[in-house]
Design a protein around this motif. Structure first.
Motif, short mmCIF file in Angstrom:
data_model
loop_
_atom_site.label_atom_id
_atom_site.label_comp_id
_atom_site.label_asym_id
_atom_site.label_seq_id
_atom_site.Cartn_x
_atom_site.Cartn_y
_atom_site.Cartn_z
N ILE A 34 61.59 90.85 74.83
CA ILE A 34 60.13 90.78 74.99
C ILE A 34 59.69 89.35 75.23
O ILE A 34 58.75 89.10 76.00
N TYR A 35 60.36 88.39 74.63
CA TYR A 35 60.04 86.98 74.87
C TYR A 35 60.15 86.67 76.37
O TYR A 35 59.26 86.06 76.96
N HIS A 36 61.24 87.10 76.99
CA HIS A 36 61.43 86.82 78.42
C HIS A 36 60.45 87.61 79.28
O HIS A 36 60.01 87.12 80.33
N ILE A 37 60.08 88.80 78.86
CA ILE A 37 59.07 89.55 79.58
C ILE A 37 57.73 88.82 79.51
O ILE A 37 57.04 88.66 80.52
N HIS A 38 57.39 88.35 78.32
CA HIS A 38 56.14 87.58 78.15
C HIS A 38 56.16 86.35 79.04
O HIS A 38 55.18 86.04 79.73
N GLN A 39 57.28 85.63 79.05
CA GLN A 39 57.40 84.44 79.87
C GLN A 39 57.25 84.78 81.36
O GLN A 39 56.60 84.04 82.11
N ALA A 40 57.84 85.88 81.78
CA ALA A 40 57.74 86.28 83.19
C ALA A 40 56.30 86.58 83.58
O ALA A 40 55.83 86.13 84.63
N VAL A 41 55.59 87.32 82.74
CA VAL A 41 54.18 87.64 83.03
C VAL A 41 53.38 86.34 83.09
O VAL A 41 52.57 86.14 84.00
N GLU A 42 53.59 85.46 82.12
CA GLU A 42 52.88 84.19 82.10
C GLU A 42 53.10 83.41 83.40
O GLU A 42 52.15 82.91 84.00
N LYS A 43 54.33 83.33 83.85
CA LYS A 43 54.64 82.57 85.06
C LYS A 43 54.09 83.24 86.31
O LYS A 43 53.63 82.55 87.23
N LEU A 44 54.09 84.56 86.34
CA LEU A 44 53.52 85.25 87.49
C LEU A 44 52.00 85.07 87.56
O LEU A 44 51.44 84.89 88.64
N LEU A 45 51.35 85.10 86.40
CA LEU A 45 49.91 84.84 86.38
C LEU A 45 49.61 83.41 86.81
O LEU A 45 48.65 83.17 87.55
N LYS A 46 50.44 82.48 86.41
CA LYS A 46 50.25 81.09 86.82
C LYS A 46 50.49 80.92 88.32
O LYS A 46 49.81 80.13 88.97
N ALA A 47 51.41 81.70 88.88
CA ALA A 47 51.61 81.68 90.34
C ALA A 47 50.34 82.14 91.05
O ALA A 47 49.92 81.55 92.05
N LEU A 48 49.72 83.19 90.52
CA LEU A 48 48.46 83.68 91.11
C LEU A 48 47.34 82.65 90.98
O LEU A 48 46.54 82.48 91.90
N LEU A 49 47.29 81.98 89.85
CA LEU A 49 46.28 80.93 89.66
C LEU A 49 46.49 79.81 90.67
O LEU A 49 45.53 79.29 91.25
N MET A 50 47.74 79.45 90.90
CA MET A 50 48.05 78.41 91.90
C MET A 50 47.61 78.90 93.29
O MET A 50 47.01 78.14 94.05
N LYS A 51 47.90 80.15 93.60
CA LYS A 51 47.54 80.70 94.90
C LYS A 51 46.02 80.68 95.10
O LYS A 51 45.53 80.42 96.20
N ALA A 52 45.28 80.93 94.02
CA ALA A 52 43.82 80.96 94.09
C ALA A 52 43.20 79.57 93.94
O ALA A 52 41.98 79.44 93.90
N LEU A 69 41.66 85.31 86.38
CA LEU A 69 42.09 85.91 87.64
C LEU A 69 41.36 87.19 88.03
O LEU A 69 41.35 87.56 89.21
N LEU A 70 40.77 87.88 87.08
CA LEU A 70 40.23 89.22 87.36
C LEU A 70 39.16 89.23 88.45
O LEU A 70 39.12 90.18 89.25
N ALA A 71 38.33 88.21 88.53
CA ALA A 71 37.29 88.18 89.56
C ALA A 71 37.89 88.07 90.96
O ALA A 71 37.41 88.71 91.91
N ASP A 72 38.94 87.28 91.09
CA ASP A 72 39.58 87.08 92.40
C ASP A 72 40.57 88.18 92.76
O ASP A 72 40.82 88.44 93.93
N TYR A 73 41.13 88.80 91.74
CA TYR A 73 42.15 89.84 91.95
C TYR A 73 41.79 91.07 91.12
O TYR A 73 42.40 91.35 90.09
#
Length: 124
Positions: A34-52, A69-73
């Motif tokens: 679950i730690y690695h799942i949490h880390q993966a979600v965190e990094k994917l959300l940060k990728a979206l923030l970078m994209k936006a 992110l919810l307003a943009d995505y």
């Protein structure tokens, strides 16, 4: 947007995903899965923030990252509950709490993560 930074966040997330996959196949420690799942979600959300082109603070709180992110995505609302559920594990993952996370629980969270990953990957 810096495409290189977005891709780097995705690559780092993929490392966490691969690690969670391996741990599940080996019936490894549920808390580490679950730690690695949490880390993966965190990094994917940060990728979206970078994209936006949205700045973000150094945080591990998925709810804060998601809120930005919810307003943009708006399609992220489809996986909002799953992301918030994973966020609830943060204290247990960082500090001893006396609560034991069972392997079956980790597998359930992993399966929810697969849906989250599909939704986010379509946006990145």
């Amino acid at each position: 947007m810096n495409e290189t930074d977005v891709r780097e966040w995705q690559t780092l997330a993929s490392h966490d995903i691969e690690t969670a996959d391996l741990l599940i196949k080996q019936k490894g420690h549920a808390d580490i899965i679950i730690y690695h799942i949490h880390q993966a979600v965190e990094k994917l959300l940060k990728a979206l923030l970078m994209k936006a082109n949205k700045p973000f603070e150094k945080t591990h709180f998925l709810d804060k990252l998601l809120a930005q992110l919810l307003a943009d995505y708006p399609s992220l609302s489809e996986v909002k509950d799953e992301i918030l559920e994973i966020n609830l594990y943060l204290p247990k993952l960082r500090y001893p709490s006396g609560d034991r996370i069972e392997f079956d629980e980790a597998v359930t969270i992993y399966n929810e993560f697969l849906h989250i990953n599909k939704v986010i990957q379509a946006l990145v």
